[in-house]
Design a protein around this motif. Structure first.
Motif, PDB file in Angstrom:
ATOM      1  N   LEU A   1       0.849  -0.993   0.271  1.00 27.01           N
ATOM      2  CA  LEU A   1       0.032   0.196  -0.162  1.00 27.01           C
ATOM      3  C   LEU A   1       1.253   1.489   0.000  1.00 27.01           C
ATOM      4  O   LEU A   1       0.525   2.032  -0.553  1.00 27.01           O
ATOM      5  N   VAL A   2       1.937   1.182   0.791  1.00 27.62           N
ATOM      6  CA  VAL A   2       2.826   2.378   0.766  1.00 27.62           C
ATOM      7  C   VAL A   2       3.826   2.841  -0.125  1.00 27.62           C
ATOM      8  O   VAL A   2       3.607   3.783  -1.411  1.00 27.62           O
ATOM      9  N   LEU A   3       3.861   1.219  -1.228  1.00 29.82           N
ATOM     10  CA  LEU A   3       4.463   1.628  -2.378  1.00 29.82           C
ATOM     11  C   LEU A   3       3.151   2.212  -3.617  1.00 29.82           C
ATOM     12  O   LEU A   3       3.819   2.754  -4.698  1.00 29.82           O
ATOM     13  N   ILE A   4       2.121   1.678  -3.545  1.00 26.53           N
ATOM     14  CA  ILE A   4       1.497   2.606  -4.591  1.00 26.53           C
ATOM     15  C   ILE A   4       1.021   3.964  -4.141  1.00 26.53           C
ATOM     16  O   ILE A   4       1.274   4.248  -5.273  1.00 26.53           O
ATOM     17  N   LYS A   5       0.461   3.763  -2.938  1.00 26.20           N
ATOM     18  CA  LYS A   5       1.167   6.163  -2.521  1.00 26.20           C
ATOM     19  C   LYS A   5       2.173   6.517  -3.357  1.00 26.20           C
ATOM     20  O   LYS A   5       1.531   7.372  -4.401  1.00 26.20           O
ATOM     21  N   LYS A   6       3.087   5.972  -3.484  1.00 22.47           N
ATOM     22  CA  LYS A   6       4.523   6.817  -4.140  1.00 22.47           C
ATOM     23  C   LYS A   6       4.220   6.700  -5.342  1.00 22.47           C
ATOM     24  O   LYS A   6       4.273   7.741  -5.865  1.00 22.47           O
ATOM     25  N   ALA A   7       3.949   5.249  -5.723  1.00 22.55           N
ATOM     26  CA  ALA A   7       3.268   5.373  -7.737  1.00 22.55           C
ATOM     27  C   ALA A   7       2.102   5.865  -7.933  1.00 22.55           C
ATOM     28  O   ALA A   7       2.437   6.899  -9.062  1.00 22.55           O
ATOM     29  N   LEU A   8       1.516   6.433  -7.537  1.00 23.89           N
ATOM     30  CA  LEU A   8      -0.236   7.494  -7.292  1.00 23.89           C
ATOM     31  C   LEU A   8       0.922   8.160  -6.950  1.00 23.89           C
ATOM     32  O   LEU A   8       0.228   9.442  -7.902  1.00 23.89           O
ATOM     33  N   SER A   9       1.696   9.557  -6.261  1.00 27.14           N
ATOM     34  CA  SER A   9       2.009  10.455  -6.430  1.00 27.14           C
ATOM     35  C   SER A   9       2.818  10.901  -7.755  1.00 27.14           C
ATOM     36  O   SER A   9       2.243  11.918  -8.309  1.00 27.14           O
ATOM     37  N   SER A  10       2.628   9.864  -8.646  1.00 26.27           N
ATOM     38  CA  SER A  10       3.750  10.348  -9.309  1.00 26.27           C
ATOM     39  C   SER A  10       2.792  10.941 -10.811  1.00 26.27           C
ATOM     40  O   SER A  10       3.124  11.009 -11.965  1.00 26.27           O
ATOM     41  N   LEU A  11       1.221  10.070 -11.288  1.00 30.27           N
ATOM     42  CA  LEU A  11       0.698   9.837 -11.678  1.00 30.27           C
ATOM     43  C   LEU A  11       0.129  11.140 -11.709  1.00 30.27           C
ATOM     44  O   LEU A  11      -0.405  12.231 -11.363  1.00 30.27           O
ATOM     45  N   HIS A  12      -0.463  11.363 -13.392  1.00 33.67           N
ATOM     46  CA  HIS A  12      -1.462  12.857 -13.627  1.00 33.67           C
ATOM     47  C   HIS A  12      -2.872  12.731 -12.183  1.00 33.67           C
ATOM     48  O   HIS A  12      -3.137  12.147 -12.137  1.00 33.67           O
ATOM     49  N   GLU A  13      -3.197  13.369 -12.307  1.00 34.24           N
ATOM     50  CA  GLU A  13      -4.302  14.834 -11.023  1.00 34.24           C
ATOM     51  C   GLU A  13      -5.428  13.446 -11.408  1.00 34.24           C
ATOM     52  O   GLU A  13      -5.916  12.564 -10.807  1.00 34.24           O
ATOM     53  N   ASP A  14      -5.873  13.602 -13.080  1.00 31.61           N
ATOM     54  CA  ASP A  14      -7.476  12.540 -13.133  1.00 31.61           C
ATOM     55  C   ASP A  14      -6.696  11.401 -12.271  1.00 31.61           C
ATOM     56  O   ASP A  14      -7.853  11.083 -11.879  1.00 31.61           O
ATOM     57  N   LEU A  15      -5.935  10.735 -13.300  1.00 32.36           N
ATOM     58  CA  LEU A  15      -5.349   9.171 -12.733  1.00 32.36           C
ATOM     59  C   LEU A  15      -5.604   9.505 -11.333  1.00 32.36           C
ATOM     60  O   LEU A  15      -6.075   8.372 -10.193  1.00 32.36           O
ATOM     61  N   GLN A  16      -4.782  10.127 -10.319  1.00 34.75           N
ATOM     62  CA  GLN A  16      -4.740  10.538  -8.849  1.00 34.75           C
ATOM     63  C   GLN A  16      -6.239  10.005  -8.460  1.00 34.75           C
ATOM     64  O   GLN A  16      -6.243   9.362  -7.322  1.00 34.75           O
ATOM     65  N   PHE A  17      -7.278  10.776  -8.437  1.00 39.47           N
ATOM     66  CA  PHE A  17      -8.193  10.913  -8.197  1.00 39.47           C
ATOM     67  C   PHE A  17      -9.345   9.446  -8.152  1.00 39.47           C
ATOM     68  O   PHE A  17      -9.920   8.630  -7.545  1.00 39.47           O
ATOM     69  N   ASP A  18      -8.489   8.766  -9.360  1.00 41.05           N
ATOM     70  CA  ASP A  18      -9.536   7.641 -10.208  1.00 41.05           C
ATOM     71  C   ASP A  18      -8.801   6.475  -8.975  1.00 41.05           C
ATOM     72  O   ASP A  18      -9.412   5.493  -8.259  1.00 41.05           O
ATOM     73  N   TYR A  19      -7.911   6.324  -9.404  1.00 39.43           N
ATOM     74  CA  TYR A  19      -7.137   5.406  -8.037  1.00 39.43           C
ATOM     75  C   TYR A  19      -6.909   5.695  -6.471  1.00 39.43           C
ATOM     76  O   TYR A  19      -6.956   4.518  -5.725  1.00 39.43           O
ATOM     77  N   GLN A  20      -7.034   6.468  -6.468  1.00 39.77           N
ATOM     78  CA  GLN A  20      -7.430   6.871  -4.642  1.00 39.77           C
ATOM     79  C   GLN A  20      -8.244   6.395  -4.715  1.00 39.77           C
ATOM     80  O   GLN A  20      -8.634   5.640  -2.998  1.00 39.77           O
ATOM     81  N   ALA A  21      -9.573   6.369  -4.925  1.00 40.12           N
ATOM     82  CA  ALA A  21     -10.752   5.254  -4.782  1.00 40.12           C
ATOM     83  C   ALA A  21     -10.893   4.229  -4.174  1.00 40.12           C
ATOM     84  O   ALA A  21     -10.702   3.487  -3.827  1.00 40.12           O
ATOM     85  N   GLU A  22     -10.050   3.339  -5.774  1.00 44.19           N
ATOM     86  CA  GLU A  22      -9.801   2.147  -5.218  1.00 44.19           C
ATOM     87  C   GLU A  22      -9.078   1.796  -4.042  1.00 44.19           C
ATOM     88  O   GLU A  22      -8.734   0.969  -3.356  1.00 44.19           O
ATOM     89  N   LEU A  23      -8.078   2.400  -3.804  1.00 47.18           N
ATOM     90  CA  LEU A  23      -7.011   2.403  -2.616  1.00 47.18           C
ATOM     91  C   LEU A  23      -7.034   2.976  -1.251  1.00 47.18           C
ATOM     92  O   LEU A  23      -7.803   1.931  -0.834  1.00 47.18           O
ATOM     93  N   ASP A  24      -8.566   3.758  -1.438  1.00 51.18           N
ATOM     94  CA  ASP A  24      -9.036   4.055  -0.220  1.00 51.18           C
ATOM     95  C   ASP A  24      -9.544   2.763   0.332  1.00 51.18           C
ATOM     96  O   ASP A  24      -9.888   2.223   1.393  1.00 51.18           O
ATOM     97  N   GLU A  25     -10.654   1.848   0.026  1.00 53.22           N
ATOM     98  CA  GLU A  25     -11.590   1.214  -0.584  1.00 53.22           C
ATOM     99  C   GLU A  25     -10.478   0.205  -0.101  1.00 53.22           C
ATOM    100  O   GLU A  25     -10.802  -0.645   1.212  1.00 53.22           O
ATOM    101  N   LEU A  26      -9.797  -0.458  -0.721  1.00 49.26           N
ATOM    102  CA  LEU A  26      -7.917  -1.248   0.066  1.00 49.26           C
ATOM    103  C   LEU A  26      -7.954  -1.428   1.272  1.00 49.26           C
ATOM    104  O   LEU A  26      -7.416  -2.486   1.980  1.00 49.26           O
ATOM    105  N   GLN A  27      -7.605   0.052   1.193  1.00 48.23           N
ATOM    106  CA  GLN A  27      -7.126   0.127   2.682  1.00 48.23           C
ATOM    107  C   GLN A  27      -8.571  -0.269   4.389  1.00 48.23           C
ATOM    108  O   GLN A  27      -7.763  -0.327   5.408  1.00 48.23           O
ATOM    109  N   ASN A  28      -9.301  -0.421   3.903  1.00 49.12           N
ATOM    110  CA  ASN A  28     -10.693  -0.123   4.623  1.00 49.12           C
ATOM    111  C   ASN A  28     -10.919  -1.552   4.838  1.00 49.12           C
ATOM    112  O   ASN A  28     -10.581  -2.709   4.776  1.00 49.12           O
TER     113      ASN A  28
END
Length: 158
Positions: free
Chosen positions: A131-158
């Protein structure tokens, strides 16, 4: 044998003929399995990243199905092998979006795995590290992609 810098290798390759380059590539593929896999990716799969990701997901699925669930020792060992394989495919692609997608898929498979990883602190730590590595890779993506993947990441964390 001394190691030569990448720049010197690149310069020398620039002086080679096409047939000599083909011969060098063939020699590299005979030397190591990873070289052959990387060359296969670059020649046949790099143009269609979505199909490549789907192929890797299918391999992850089959590896998870083969896990021996008799003890957490075997499960941990198998999960480490699957993670190593996944990261190898991520390195071939060298694209952050592919990294995020494949690591999220791995984490989702790990969460859905029976018996639960919550019973094993080591497996839970492996999951948390990804999850830490996903967050790190996510921060280097375009803002729109970050938003889409952040929702999936939040789902994984919960």
């Amino acid at each position: 044998m001394k190691k030569i810098s990448l720049k010197n290798l690149k310069d020398e390759l620039g002086h080679q003929s096409q047939e000599e380059l083909i011969g060098l590539c063939i020699a590299l593929t005979k030397f190591k399995k990873e070289n052959k896999e990387l060359l296969s990716y670059l020649l046949f799969e790099a143009s269609d990243e979505e199909a490549y990701i789907e192929g890797v997901k299918e391999e992850i699925d089959s590896l998870f199905e083969q896990i021996n669930t008799k003890s957490f020792f075997y499960i941990r060992k198998s999960v480490r092998k699957i993670l190593t394989t996944t990261k190898k495919y991520i390195r071939y692609s060298n694209k952050k979006e592919t990294e995020v997608v494949l690591l999220m898929y791995f984490c989702r498979k790990l969460l859905d795995f029976k018996p639960s990883i919550k019973n094993s602190p080591r497996l839970q730590n492996t999951f948390d590290r990804q999850l830490v590595l996903i967050k790190k890779a996510l921060s280097s993506l375009h803002e729109d992609l970050q938003f889409d993947y952040q929702a999936e990441l939040d789902e994984l964390q919960n």
